[in-house]
Write a protein that holds these residues in place. Structure first.
Motif, mmCIF file in Angstrom:
data_model
loop_
_atom_site.group_PDB
_atom_site.id
_atom_site.type_symbol
_atom_site.label_atom_id
_atom_site.label_comp_id
_atom_site.label_asym_id
_atom_site.label_seq_id
_atom_site.Cartn_x
_atom_site.Cartn_y
_atom_site.Cartn_z
ATOM 1 N N MET A 1 0.722 -1.270 -0.120
ATOM 2 C CA MET A 1 -0.028 0.042 0.122
ATOM 3 C C MET A 1 0.757 1.402 -0.017
ATOM 4 S SD MET A 1 -2.963 -1.133 -0.674
ATOM 5 C CE MET A 1 -3.813 0.120 -0.494
ATOM 6 N N PRO A 2 1.803 1.342 0.853
ATOM 7 C CA PRO A 2 2.628 2.835 0.675
ATOM 8 C C PRO A 2 3.229 2.888 -0.648
ATOM 9 C CG PRO A 2 3.371 1.336 2.496
ATOM 10 C CD PRO A 2 2.469 0.475 1.679
ATOM 11 N N PHE A 3 3.396 2.045 -1.391
ATOM 12 C CA PHE A 3 3.760 1.999 -2.866
ATOM 13 C C PHE A 3 2.843 2.411 -4.023
ATOM 14 C CE2 PHE A 3 6.519 -0.572 -0.129
ATOM 15 C CZ PHE A 3 7.643 0.134 -0.109
ATOM 16 N N ILE A 4 1.515 2.239 -3.608
ATOM 17 C CA ILE A 4 0.582 2.330 -4.742
ATOM 18 C C ILE A 4 0.706 3.496 -5.630
ATOM 19 C CG2 ILE A 4 -2.016 2.565 -5.003
ATOM 20 C CD1 ILE A 4 -1.275 -0.201 -4.617
ATOM 21 N N ILE A 5 1.133 4.681 -4.791
ATOM 22 C CA ILE A 5 1.219 5.953 -5.709
ATOM 23 C C ILE A 5 2.296 6.278 -6.157
ATOM 24 C CG2 ILE A 5 0.895 8.447 -5.351
ATOM 25 C CD1 ILE A 5 -1.357 7.983 -3.506
ATOM 26 N N THR A 6 3.588 5.853 -5.533
ATOM 27 C CA THR A 6 4.770 6.344 -5.849
ATOM 28 C C THR A 6 5.435 5.170 -6.899
ATOM 29 O OG1 THR A 6 5.827 4.767 -4.003
ATOM 30 C CG2 THR A 6 5.587 7.212 -3.441
ATOM 31 N N GLU A 7 5.162 4.097 -6.860
ATOM 32 C CA GLU A 7 5.542 3.162 -7.968
ATOM 33 C C GLU A 7 5.225 3.595 -9.320
ATOM 34 O OE1 GLU A 7 8.337 0.069 -8.520
ATOM 35 O OE2 GLU A 7 7.785 1.131 -6.741
ATOM 36 N N PRO A 8 3.965 3.765 -9.369
ATOM 37 C CA PRO A 8 3.448 3.958 -11.034
ATOM 38 C C PRO A 8 4.127 5.511 -11.477
ATOM 39 C CG PRO A 8 1.456 3.513 -9.752
ATOM 40 C CD PRO A 8 2.902 3.628 -8.715
ATOM 41 N N MET A 9 4.424 6.290 -10.435
ATOM 42 C CA MET A 9 5.267 7.335 -11.099
ATOM 43 C C MET A 9 6.831 7.127 -11.420
ATOM 44 S SD MET A 9 3.754 10.420 -8.406
ATOM 45 C CE MET A 9 4.587 9.822 -7.127
ATOM 46 N N LYS A 10 7.339 6.396 -10.676
ATOM 47 C CA LYS A 10 8.837 5.894 -10.715
ATOM 48 C C LYS A 10 8.731 4.888 -12.321
ATOM 49 C CE LYS A 10 9.451 3.697 -6.950
ATOM 50 N NZ LYS A 10 10.150 2.984 -5.839
ATOM 51 N N LEU A 11 7.605 3.988 -12.364
ATOM 52 C CA LEU A 11 7.605 3.340 -13.355
ATOM 53 C C LEU A 11 7.305 4.016 -14.854
ATOM 54 C CD1 LEU A 11 5.757 0.131 -12.204
ATOM 55 C CD2 LEU A 11 8.400 0.443 -12.543
ATOM 56 N N PHE A 12 6.562 5.212 -14.574
ATOM 57 C CA PHE A 12 6.254 6.117 -15.943
ATOM 58 C C PHE A 12 7.523 6.694 -16.161
ATOM 59 C CE2 PHE A 12 4.823 10.139 -17.725
ATOM 60 C CZ PHE A 12 4.050 9.508 -18.822
ATOM 61 N N THR A 13 8.504 7.319 -15.149
ATOM 62 C CA THR A 13 9.840 7.998 -15.538
ATOM 63 C C THR A 13 10.396 6.814 -16.369
ATOM 64 O OG1 THR A 13 9.417 9.197 -13.721
ATOM 65 C CG2 THR A 13 11.618 8.926 -14.797
#
Length: 186
Positions: free
Chosen positions: A163-175
């Protein structure tokens, strides 16, 4: 000359000709391990799983290097950590056998899957690259939450390991997805 590490991948042809040479591949593996180690040490210390750039870097290495060379790079990275080199996010606690070991275990299949998808054309556009990145990262989180649940239970593993990565992970992967298609167009 073909080597066991050779496979058509974009990053191999950007700096050198498409001829696969063992020194070139070794240099790419060393560079990948160094990039992974650096990404492990850029972190926000959440517990029990720190927020790092490792997962996005694993996916990037897989997609940039291709399945085989990406897998060799991740194997080298994991071996470096096992023998005690400071390449993991938490080098003090020997994470390889702890609650976050599943994330490390997931790195190898994630890089191989991401690299395979990239070689099959999933790295040529931003959208498809993002989907391939998400699939690769899903492998990491599936393995990570599975092992973490053995220590803290499934509900807590999802709460603290996903859950702590639900928002940050897609941002990193989009980069990552913005960079990878440029490598495949070379």
């Amino acid at each position: 000359m073909n080597h066991i590490l050779s496979l058509n991948s974009p990053l191999q042809s950007i700096f050198w000709s498409k001829t696969n040479t063992l020194p070139k591949q070794i240099l790419l593996i060393v560079a990948g391990v160094m990039l992974l180690a650096l990404s492990a040490h850029i972190s926000i210390p959440l517990q029990p799983v720190p927020l790092t750039f490792q997962s996005a870097t694993v996916v990037f290495v897989g997609m940039a290097y291709g399945a085989r060379l990406g897998a060799f790079t991740l194997t080298t990275y994991l071996i470096a950590g096992l023998i005690g080199l400071p390449v993991f996010a938490d080098t003090e606690s020997h994470l390889v056998f702890g609650p976050t070991a599943g994330y490390l275990i997931g790195f190898l299949p994630a890089a191989a899957l991401s690299g395979y998808l990239a070689q099959k054309g999933w790295a040529r556009t931003i959208i498809r690259s993002f989907i391939a990145s998400c699939l690769g990262a899903s492998v990491i989180f599936l393995c990570g939450v599975t092992v973490l649940s053995q220590f803290v239970g499934l509900h807590q593993a999802i709460a603290f390991g996903l859950m702590p990565f639900i928002i940050t992970e897609p941002m990193k992967l989009f980069t990552t997805s913005l960079i990878v298609p440029k490598l495949w167009k070379k």
